[in-house]
Design a protein around this motif. Structure first.
Motif, PDB file in Angstrom:
ATOM      1  N   VAL A 162       4.189 -23.567   2.379  1.00  0.00           N
ATOM      2  CA  VAL A 162       5.215 -23.684   3.690  1.00  0.00           C
ATOM      3  C   VAL A 162       4.498 -24.145   4.953  1.00  0.00           C
ATOM      4  N   ALA A 163       3.549 -24.865   4.880  1.00  0.00           N
ATOM      5  CA  ALA A 163       2.692 -25.092   5.998  1.00  0.00           C
ATOM      6  C   ALA A 163       3.427 -25.885   7.149  1.00  0.00           C
ATOM      7  N   SER A 164       4.061 -27.103   6.907  1.00  0.00           N
ATOM      8  CA  SER A 164       4.576 -27.658   7.954  1.00  0.00           C
ATOM      9  C   SER A 164       5.598 -28.640   7.611  1.00  0.00           C
ATOM     10  N   VAL A 165       6.630 -28.901   8.368  1.00  0.00           N
ATOM     11  CA  VAL A 165       7.628 -29.972   8.413  1.00  0.00           C
ATOM     12  C   VAL A 165       7.966 -30.843   9.624  1.00  0.00           C
ATOM     13  N   LEU A 166       8.026 -32.112   9.440  1.00  0.00           N
ATOM     14  CA  LEU A 166       8.095 -32.965  10.427  1.00  0.00           C
ATOM     15  C   LEU A 166       9.808 -33.270  10.384  1.00  0.00           C
ATOM     16  N   LEU A 167      10.465 -33.301  11.852  1.00  0.00           N
ATOM     17  CA  LEU A 167      11.768 -33.563  11.712  1.00  0.00           C
ATOM     18  C   LEU A 167      11.887 -34.775  12.846  1.00  0.00           C
ATOM     19  N   PRO A 168      12.645 -35.856  12.650  1.00  0.00           N
ATOM     20  CA  PRO A 168      12.821 -36.518  14.018  1.00  0.00           C
ATOM     21  C   PRO A 168      13.577 -35.864  15.149  1.00  0.00           C
ATOM     22  N   LYS A 169      13.029 -36.298  16.461  1.00  0.00           N
ATOM     23  CA  LYS A 169      13.706 -35.610  17.582  1.00  0.00           C
ATOM     24  C   LYS A 169      15.286 -36.306  17.798  1.00  0.00           C
ATOM     25  N   SER A 170      16.053 -35.527  17.775  1.00  0.00           N
ATOM     26  CA  SER A 170      17.791 -36.041  17.644  1.00  0.00           C
ATOM     27  C   SER A 170      17.768 -36.774  19.022  1.00  0.00           C
ATOM     28  N   GLN A 171      17.150 -36.658  20.288  1.00  0.00           N
ATOM     29  CA  GLN A 171      17.495 -37.183  21.423  1.00  0.00           C
ATOM     30  C   GLN A 171      16.819 -38.557  21.219  1.00  0.00           C
ATOM     31  N   MET A 172      15.946 -38.996  20.202  1.00  0.00           N
ATOM     32  CA  MET A 172      15.181 -40.219  20.095  1.00  0.00           C
ATOM     33  C   MET A 172      15.894 -40.959  19.019  1.00  0.00           C
ATOM     34  N   VAL A 173      16.626 -40.567  18.240  1.00  0.00           N
ATOM     35  CA  VAL A 173      17.104 -41.204  16.971  1.00  0.00           C
ATOM     36  C   VAL A 173      18.803 -41.118  16.891  1.00  0.00           C
ATOM     37  N   ASP A 174      19.156 -42.033  16.270  1.00  0.00           N
ATOM     38  CA  ASP A 174      20.673 -41.939  15.729  1.00  0.00           C
ATOM     39  C   ASP A 174      20.222 -41.487  14.255  1.00  0.00           C
ATOM     40  N   MET A 175      20.903 -40.204  13.988  1.00  0.00           N
ATOM     41  CA  MET A 175      20.457 -39.692  12.576  1.00  0.00           C
ATOM     42  C   MET A 175      20.971 -40.280  11.581  1.00  0.00           C
ATOM     43  N   THR A 176      22.145 -40.812  11.645  1.00  0.00           N
ATOM     44  CA  THR A 176      22.820 -41.630  10.700  1.00  0.00           C
ATOM     45  C   THR A 176      22.185 -42.724  10.264  1.00  0.00           C
ATOM     46  N   LYS A 177      21.415 -43.451  11.411  1.00  0.00           N
ATOM     47  CA  LYS A 177      20.803 -44.510  10.865  1.00  0.00           C
ATOM     48  C   LYS A 177      19.456 -44.256  10.681  1.00  0.00           C
ATOM     49  N   TRP A 178      18.857 -42.948  10.941  1.00  0.00           N
ATOM     50  CA  TRP A 178      17.561 -42.521  10.456  1.00  0.00           C
ATOM     51  C   TRP A 178      17.694 -42.388   9.071  1.00  0.00           C
ATOM     52  N   SER A 179      18.425 -41.862   8.454  1.00  0.00           N
ATOM     53  CA  SER A 179      18.509 -41.408   7.248  1.00  0.00           C
ATOM     54  C   SER A 179      18.964 -42.314   6.096  1.00  0.00           C
ATOM     55  N   VAL A 180      18.206 -42.819   5.177  1.00  0.00           N
ATOM     56  CA  VAL A 180      18.523 -43.752   4.167  1.00  0.00           C
ATOM     57  C   VAL A 180      18.492 -43.105   2.737  1.00  0.00           C
ATOM     58  N   VAL A 181      19.105 -43.426   1.908  1.00  0.00           N
ATOM     59  CA  VAL A 181      19.073 -43.135   0.390  1.00  0.00           C
ATOM     60  C   VAL A 181      17.924 -43.510  -0.186  1.00  0.00           C
ATOM     61  N   ALA A 182      17.489 -42.646  -1.348  1.00  0.00           N
ATOM     62  CA  ALA A 182      16.061 -42.754  -2.095  1.00  0.00           C
ATOM     63  C   ALA A 182      15.835 -44.375  -2.496  1.00  0.00           C
ATOM     64  N   CYS A 183      14.576 -44.674  -2.359  1.00  0.00           N
ATOM     65  CA  CYS A 183      14.245 -45.843  -2.648  1.00  0.00           C
ATOM     66  C   CYS A 183      14.475 -46.590  -3.957  1.00  0.00           C
ATOM     67  N   ASP A 184      14.751 -45.715  -4.924  1.00  0.00           N
ATOM     68  CA  ASP A 184      14.936 -46.085  -6.432  1.00  0.00           C
ATOM     69  C   ASP A 184      16.486 -46.270  -6.717  1.00  0.00           C
ATOM     70  N   GLN A 185      17.208 -46.179  -5.695  1.00  0.00           N
ATOM     71  CA  GLN A 185      18.626 -46.429  -6.015  1.00  0.00           C
ATOM     72  C   GLN A 185      19.051 -47.800  -5.805  1.00  0.00           C
ATOM     73  N   TYR A 186      20.267 -48.395  -6.184  1.00  0.00           N
ATOM     74  CA  TYR A 186      20.744 -49.724  -6.071  1.00  0.00           C
ATOM     75  C   TYR A 186      19.762 -50.800  -6.395  1.00  0.00           C
ATOM     76  N   THR A 187      18.911 -50.631  -7.513  1.00  0.00           N
ATOM     77  CA  THR A 187      17.704 -51.373  -7.664  1.00  0.00           C
ATOM     78  C   THR A 187      18.114 -52.876  -8.158  1.00  0.00           C
TER      79      THR A 187
END
Length: 450
Positions: free
Chosen positions: A18-43
């Motif tokens: 449980v050492a560490s996790v990085l999260l984008p700063k919400s004030q710097m990103v649009d979270m809806t545009k930040w998060s995309v589906v897994a790369c192995d979908q819609y192949t």
């Protein structure tokens, strides 16, 4: 900060960090545009990824940190190399620009709400790759649930081996019938700081997350996982006789990504001293853990599409193959009445549809029957290609295109998963999917791996 003793117990006893996790700063990103589906979908649907690209625009996004596999077959080697180079550069840029908050000694409680109203709950943490073995017959604490296609690993290694970050879409399952690990945390989620809450793009629903940093809560997670991995409890739960190594985490989604992380770690650790190996960040992989018994966890079948296939020849060869093995195999345009245990596989093609029937099959699952022959057919017909898709609508749309065939497969009972893997080993590859494509894990969190 959790104490060193607890951290060592987590790693040594249950293969967790449980050492560490990085999260984008919400004030710097649009979270809806930040998060995309897994790369192995819609192949087989590059149009999906082009729409995502248009939606994201020039905004910070995980889209720029992954290689959508829809482009693996169409990009030439130079294009692939340039895409991977751009991924690494963008990771470095985001780190340099201070885009992330780093949460130390943290697990993240996740609630994913789907468009239909169901919710799935999970826990973001890192697992020890030393406790994972994807090979056939594995008895490791973390195991694959399906066969690993080794040729799918090298392209992913090229991305990960020089990357400063990892972004998880791996889902690991625990068979926690008494709901001891994740559910108690949700009962008191309002006591934890909320770290994200937003709508996902492209009908992905919404997602919320809470940071769990309290040492007592993490100790409780450890104790619950330790109980699930106890050899005596494990044997009693599954009615096992003899010595069976406990299976704590079964890979539900992202097996090839986890296998890639393992391969990269094995290569890297050969260059490290024994002391450096103990807690090197690349030894661990960030995942989401989900209880198999979560009400929002639905097992869906993964269907097959064949491209550039001679439909009549495929059907004839399929029937000949299984009749030669002592089964009764035939094709029909009407849904048949068959003896119990038979496999009936629906198919569609340009201008026609029907059923492939195998009575007295040697395996329990229709996916094993179909995939077993597809593997044979592809070796004999190298011009034909296969893809694995979610949703009967995709099978209908792609399967009816000229030169294609689509096959519909049955869902698997999720309650049989652990016992089947324990007794029989990995299932045929692409046996089941945890939800439809838009319900797959979206990239969101990150972790440093060097």
């Amino acid at each position: 900060m959790i104490n060193r003793r607890l951290a060592e117990k987590l790693k040594n006893d249950v293969g967790v960090s449980v050492a560490s996790v990085l999260l984008p700063k919400s004030q710097m990103v649009d979270m809806t545009k930040w998060s995309v589906v897994a790369c192995d979908q819609y192949t087989s649907e590059q149009s999906y990824w082009e729409e995502v690209k248009a939606l994201v625009g020039d905004n910070p996004s995980t889209l720029w940190l992954i290689f959508p596999e829809a482009y693996l077959e169409t990009d030439d080697e130079n294009s692939k190399a340039e895409r991977i180079k751009a991924i690494h550069a963008k990771m470095e840029e985001y780190l340099k620009d201070g885009l992330f908050d780093e949460l130390e000694d943290t697990v993240i409680l996740v609630e994913r709400q789907f468009p239909g109203g169901n919710s799935r709950h999970g826990l973001i943490l890192a697992v020890d790759l030393e406790r994972y073995d994807y090979s056939a017959g594995s008895r490791s604490l973390i195991r694959a649930t399906e066969g690993t296609i080794l040729e799918r690993i090298p392209p992913r290694i090229r991305i990960r081996e020089n990357a400063p970050l990892e972004l998880p879409h791996v889902l690991l399952l625990i068979d926690d019938r008494n709901e001891t690990v994740i559910e108690p945390l949700f009962a008191r989620k309002d006591h934890f700081p909320k770290v994200y809450d937003f709508q996902l793009m492209k009908k992905g629903g919404s997602i919320r997350g809470w940071a769990v940093q309290d040492e007592a809560c993490i100790e409780n997670i450890y104790q619950a996982l330790l109980r699930l991995s106890d050899p005596g409890y494990f044997s009693e739960k599954y009615g096992l006789t003899g010595q069976q190594a406990p299976l704590l985490f079964a890979v539900g989604d992202g097996n090839h990504s986890l296998a890639t992380a393992k391969a990269c770690w094995e290569k890297l650790k050969a260059t490290l001293s024994p002391e450096e190996r103990e807690n090197h960040p690349a030894r661990f992989a960030l995942v989401e853990v989900v209880n198999l018994h979560d009400k929002g966890l639905i097992f869906e079948p993964i269907h097959r599409i064949l491209f550039r296939v001679d439909k009549d020849r495929f059907i004839q060869d399929f029937c000949r193959h299984y009749n030669a093995l002592g089964c009764k195999a035939y094709a029909t345009t009407e849904k048949p009445s068959v003896p119990p245990g038979s496999h009936v596989i629906g198919y569609v093609s340009e201008g026609s549809d029907g059923y492939l029937v195998v009575e007295k099959p040697s395996g329990n699952l229709d996916v094993a029957t179909l995939q077993g022959f597809i593997d044979v057919y592809l070796k004999e017909n190298p011009g034909t290609a296969v893809d694995y898709v979610h949703g009967s609508d995709v099978v209908e749309r792609l399967g009816r295109q000229k030169g294609n065939m689509g096959f519909f497969l049955s869902p698997m009972d999720k309650n049989e998963l652990f016992r089947t893997v324990i007794l029989d080993g990995a299932l045929p590859r692409k046996t089941f999917s945890m939800g439809e494509a838009n319900e797959k894990r979206f990239y969101l969190e990150a972790r440093r791996i060097r």
